[in-house]
Design an enzyme around this catalytic site. Structure first.
Site, mmCIF file in Angstrom:
data_model
loop_
_atom_site.group_PDB
_atom_site.id
_atom_site.type_symbol
_atom_site.label_atom_id
_atom_site.label_comp_id
_atom_site.label_asym_id
_atom_site.label_seq_id
_atom_site.Cartn_x
_atom_site.Cartn_y
_atom_site.Cartn_z
ATOM 1 N N ARG A 236 26.786 -15.531 3.937
ATOM 2 C CA ARG A 236 27.325 -14.495 5.247
ATOM 3 C C ARG A 236 27.605 -13.321 4.922
ATOM 4 N NH1 ARG A 236 24.777 -17.568 7.537
ATOM 5 N NH2 ARG A 236 25.031 -18.879 9.231
ATOM 6 N N GLU A 265 24.583 -7.299 11.208
ATOM 7 C CA GLU A 265 22.923 -7.710 11.344
ATOM 8 C C GLU A 265 22.482 -7.267 12.830
ATOM 9 O OE1 GLU A 265 22.020 -11.645 9.980
ATOM 10 O OE2 GLU A 265 22.829 -11.299 8.063
ATOM 11 N N HIS A 283 17.678 -11.963 6.315
ATOM 12 C CA HIS A 283 18.452 -13.273 6.579
ATOM 13 C C HIS A 283 17.092 -14.440 6.780
ATOM 14 C CE1 HIS A 283 22.229 -14.934 8.590
ATOM 15 N NE2 HIS A 283 21.452 -15.874 7.802
#
Length: 322
Positions: A236, A265, A283
């Protein structure tokens, strides 16, 4: 018939096992995804909410008067206010098992790409630059190097096996140390947090994002790392202080980094975008069709299990299930 709202388009094959038993609402492939505002307008009438790249905050939960379960498309669920959900007795579902292989593969791909400069060389060749120095320490081999794994859960263990297959030595830290027989099975050495930081040639992060892990990798951490060391993050974004990382990369406090996750993000720190010693991916560690189909099936299995009065293994707050 109970109604399930899905925030993003999913293949028909994912829903086929449940058709006739549940009513699904989701955007078509061309639209792609519902906005937060659209979800907020619709959520009141639904029994379940399956989130793909959206939020399940307190505002959504309070609006969803009929909601019996909320699920996230991924292992992490920090985009859901799960603490508030727990307070109000709302089960939260995730997808903990089906991402393991793909995520571990991508983490190892980042390790190799980062340590061997693959992305940098790709950019240079596309720009007409052909640099092949005979004697340079700009990159290093992974064989014989020490990999430090932070977080020794499913993904951390899989990364361990794959890294050992490349000839790396593996050490690890986890808040909950693995049993001796597990350490023996994986031929891995437990060390304290600081010992892993100080002794690793590459550190790969696989811990969850919880408040105590916020910026656990920070400026102090980078100062303790070897100047020749690398950092890889497929966990993360917020476990790393991104500004401190950019500074450490810029000043060569550490040698390089590979990142699949970011603090804000889809926004990436401009400082990182300007550096040539960091490999960036959007991601997508679990982005294989097999993994994504599996994640959908795992989430829907948890959702329908809750709706049918069962206690699925992938409910992250099982205490709310009476």
């Amino acid at each position: 018939m109970m109604k399930i709202l899905i925030s993003e388009w999913v293949p028909e094959a994912c829903l086929a096992p449940y058709k006739g038993r549940y009513e699904f609402t989701y955007p078509d492939k061309e639209k792609g995804a519902f906005s937060y505002a659209e979800v907020y307008d619709m959520i009141e009438d639904y029994d379940a909410y399956f989130i793909l790249d959206n939020e399940g905050d307190k505002k959504i939960i309070d609006k969803a008067k009929n909601l019996k379960v909320i699920a996230n498309f991924g292992v992490g669920y920090n985009n859901i206010d799960w603490q508030y959900a727990t307070e109000v007795g709302l089960p939260v579902v995730n997808t903990p098992t089906t991402v393991t292989e793909a995520t571990a593969e991508h983490a190892v791909a980042l390790i190799i790409s980062t340590m061997r400069g693959v992305a940098r060389y790709d950019r240079e060749v596309r720009q007409g630059i052909w640099k092949s120095p005979n004697f340079s320490d700009i990159d290093c081999e992974v064989y014989g190097r020490t990999l430090g794994i932070m977080g020794f859960g499913r993904i951390g263990k899989m990364v361990c096996k794959k890294a050992q297959g490349l000839g790396m030595n593996v050490i690890y830290y986890d808040k909950f140390r693995a049993p001796k027989e597990v350490e023996k099975e994986y031929d891995v050495t437990y060390m304290s947090f600081d010992e892993v930081i100080e002794n690793s040639d590459c550190i790969t992060l696989h811990m969850p994002y919880i408040p105590e892990n916020h910026h656990i990798i920070n400026a102090d951490t980078f100062r303790k790392m070897k100047k020749s060391a690398y950092l890889v993050n497929a966990a993360r974004g917020a476990v790393v202080d991104e500004k401190a990382l950019a500074e450490a990369l810029k000043t060569r406090e550490i040698k390089g980094a590979g990142l699949d996750v970011f603090e804000d993000e889809p926004n990436v720190s401009p400082e990182l975008l300007e550096l040539d010693n960091v490999t960036l991916t959007p991601h997508i560690a679990s982005c294989t069709l097999k993994a994504r189909m599996g994640m959908c099936a795992e989430a829907l299995s948890g959702i329908t299990g809750v709706l049918e009065g069962e206690k699925p293994y992938n409910v992250v707050n099982p205490e709310v299930l009476k």
